[in-house]
Scaffold this motif. Structure first.
Motif, short mmCIF file in Angstrom:
data_model
loop_
_atom_site.label_atom_id
_atom_site.label_comp_id
_atom_site.label_asym_id
_atom_site.label_seq_id
_atom_site.Cartn_x
_atom_site.Cartn_y
_atom_site.Cartn_z
N GLY A 210 21.75 45.49 19.21
CA GLY A 210 20.94 46.48 19.88
C GLY A 210 20.05 45.89 20.96
N PRO A 211 19.04 46.63 21.38
CA PRO A 211 18.15 46.17 22.45
C PRO A 211 17.40 44.89 22.08
N ARG A 212 16.89 44.23 23.14
CA ARG A 212 16.05 43.04 23.02
C ARG A 212 16.75 41.88 22.31
N GLY A 213 18.08 41.86 22.39
CA GLY A 213 18.83 40.78 21.78
C GLY A 213 18.93 40.85 20.27
N HIS A 214 18.58 41.98 19.68
CA HIS A 214 18.61 42.08 18.22
C HIS A 214 20.05 42.11 17.71
N ILE A 215 20.34 41.21 16.78
CA ILE A 215 21.59 41.22 16.03
C ILE A 215 21.22 41.09 14.56
N LEU A 216 21.73 42.01 13.75
CA LEU A 216 21.44 42.05 12.33
C LEU A 216 22.74 41.93 11.54
N TYR A 217 22.64 41.38 10.33
CA TYR A 217 23.81 41.32 9.47
C TYR A 217 23.42 41.65 8.03
N SER A 218 24.38 42.24 7.31
CA SER A 218 24.16 42.65 5.94
C SER A 218 25.34 42.23 5.08
N ASP A 219 25.04 41.64 3.94
CA ASP A 219 26.07 41.24 2.99
C ASP A 219 26.08 42.09 1.73
N PRO B 158 20.09 33.59 21.36
CA PRO B 158 19.41 32.82 22.40
C PRO B 158 18.88 33.63 23.57
N VAL B 159 19.15 34.94 23.60
CA VAL B 159 18.68 35.78 24.70
C VAL B 159 18.00 37.02 24.13
N SER B 160 17.22 37.69 24.97
CA SER B 160 16.61 38.95 24.56
C SER B 160 17.09 40.10 25.43
N ALA B 161 18.25 39.92 26.06
CA ALA B 161 18.88 41.01 26.81
C ALA B 161 19.34 42.10 25.85
N ASP B 162 19.37 43.34 26.33
CA ASP B 162 19.87 44.45 25.51
C ASP B 162 21.36 44.27 25.28
N LEU B 163 21.77 44.41 24.02
CA LEU B 163 23.17 44.23 23.64
C LEU B 163 23.78 45.59 23.33
N ASN B 164 25.03 45.78 23.77
CA ASN B 164 25.67 47.09 23.68
C ASN B 164 26.85 47.16 22.73
N ALA B 165 27.52 46.05 22.45
CA ALA B 165 28.75 46.12 21.65
C ALA B 165 29.01 44.79 20.97
N VAL B 166 29.75 44.85 19.86
CA VAL B 166 30.10 43.65 19.10
C VAL B 166 31.51 43.82 18.55
N SER B 167 32.25 42.71 18.48
CA SER B 167 33.62 42.73 17.99
C SER B 167 33.91 41.42 17.27
N PHE B 168 34.60 41.50 16.14
CA PHE B 168 35.01 40.31 15.39
C PHE B 168 36.53 40.24 15.31
N ALA B 169 37.08 39.07 15.67
CA ALA B 169 38.51 38.84 15.57
C ALA B 169 38.89 38.34 14.19
N THR B 170 37.98 37.61 13.55
CA THR B 170 38.14 37.11 12.19
C THR B 170 36.79 37.27 11.50
N ASP C 72 30.09 31.80 12.88
CA ASP C 72 29.76 31.81 11.46
C ASP C 72 29.50 33.23 10.95
N GLY C 73 30.26 34.18 11.45
CA GLY C 73 30.15 35.54 10.94
C GLY C 73 28.93 36.29 11.39
N GLY C 74 28.33 35.87 12.50
CA GLY C 74 27.22 36.62 13.07
C GLY C 74 25.84 36.13 12.73
N VAL C 75 25.71 34.97 12.07
CA VAL C 75 24.39 34.45 11.71
C VAL C 75 23.74 33.74 12.90
N HIS C 76 24.54 32.94 13.61
CA HIS C 76 24.06 32.22 14.78
C HIS C 76 24.94 32.57 15.98
N TRP C 77 24.31 32.65 17.17
CA TRP C 77 25.02 33.06 18.38
C TRP C 77 24.72 32.09 19.52
#
Length: 331
Positions: free
Chosen positions: A59-68, A80-92, A110-115
């Protein structure tokens, strides 16, 4: 599970482009890591995807969240950035990509923990003299760990064949001479589609993205389907269905006049549509008709994903919420 996209990100992208010059004081979002926020999961989010059994939302401000735990609890990723993010895709389950404003492409191993940042608008402007550093990317999709595409405003189309180490501008590979905004990428029954403004629908033919005629002249925000079914949707509740790959279309009566922003299948194979106003519509006949689903909580939806443990996971302006796949169960 494919996730299909979105009205909200397009409108926000255009607003950001128009208002960037008025923003003050200046902060280089490409150099500022995303700030931790205890309210991130209840704040605006733009997209959600599955990384194996893990849910990842951006989402906005570079927010990426993950839930297990199927969306019950969320942790904030290191970005590493605070740009607004619009989309995400995983190949594996491990390899993922996120895109957003300022031409940003991020990659996780690593499955979305570090970018890590793979591309930004400054580097993109060097490849495209006509580009500006604030060109927004609105969607991303990867076929496998190597080949992927990103799309955005003004016919912005990028392709990589090495997992994002290098991104090639592919504007000349789309049948879009007017330079219309490209709003989404959607993989349906082995085919890859791009939707856009003015009823634009493009299909990958092995050499380029070729135009398919549609009966709608407004903006399309996404596509969904399965073998023998292709559904496109967009502004003011408009949706159209084709059973022959887009040669013929039938209008679908959605019963609403608010923009349709997301679509996807639940664990029972039923097709859902969601709207900008928070409407949820369910089809039990592969998109030929839809019925409204009652909800206890209601809010704008920008994306949805099918989580095996909790049913549909919805994200939007009010963060994350779950909708049980069985429509007799309220969220």
């Amino acid at each position: 599970m494919s996730v299909f996209k979105r009205y909200g990100r397009v409108m926000l992208a255009l607003a950001a482009l128009q208002g960037a010059a008025q923003a003050a004081p200046f902060t280089d979002v490409l150099e500022m890591p995303a700030m931790p926020s205890a309210l991130a999961s209840s704040s605006a989010l733009r997209d959600v995807a599955l990384a194996g059994q893990r849910l990842v939302a951006v989402g906005p401000r570079g927010h990426i969240l993950y839930s297990d735990d199927h969306g019950v609890h969320w942790q904030q990723a290191q970005v590493p950035v605070s740009a607004d993010l619009n989309a995400v895709s995983f190949a594996t389950p491990e390899l993922g990509w996120a895109v957003g404003h300022d031409g940003v492409v991020l990659h996780s191993r690593d499955g979305g923990v570090h970018w890590q940042k793979q591309l930004d608008g400054r580097a993109l402007a060097e490849q495209l003299p006509a580009a500006t550093t604030d060109n927004a990317l609105l969607d991303v999709w990867f076929n496998d760990a190597h080949t992927g595409y990103a799309v955005g405003v003004f016919n912005l189309l990028l392709r990589t064949t090495d997992g994002g180490e290098h991104w090639q501008p592919w504007l000349d590979h789309s049948d879009n001479p007017q330079g219309l905004h490209l709003t989404s990428l959607a993989a349906v029954a082995g085919d890859l589609y791009i939707t856009g403004e003015q009823g634009l629908l493009l299909k990958w033919d092995g050499a380029r993205f070729s135009r398919i005629d549609t009966p709608y002249a407004g903006t399309l925000f996404g596509a969904a389907g399965k073998p023998g079914v292709l559904l496109i949707y967009g502004l003011r509740g408009h949706a159209y269905r084709s059973s022959d790959g887009g040669q013929q279309w039938q209008a679908v009566d959605t019963g609403i006049n608010t923009s349709l922003t997301a679509a996807g299948f639940d664990r029972d194979g039923q097709l859902w549509l969601a709207s900008q106003a928070g409407d949820l519509l369910l089809s039990r006949d592969d998109g030929a008709s839809f019925s409204p689903v009652p909800q206890r909580a209601r809010g704008p939806v920008t994306a949805l994903a099918n989580d095996a443990g909790s049913g549909l996971v919805l994200v939007g302006e009010r963060g994350v919420r779950n909708q049980a796949g069985n429509p007799s169960l309220h969220p």
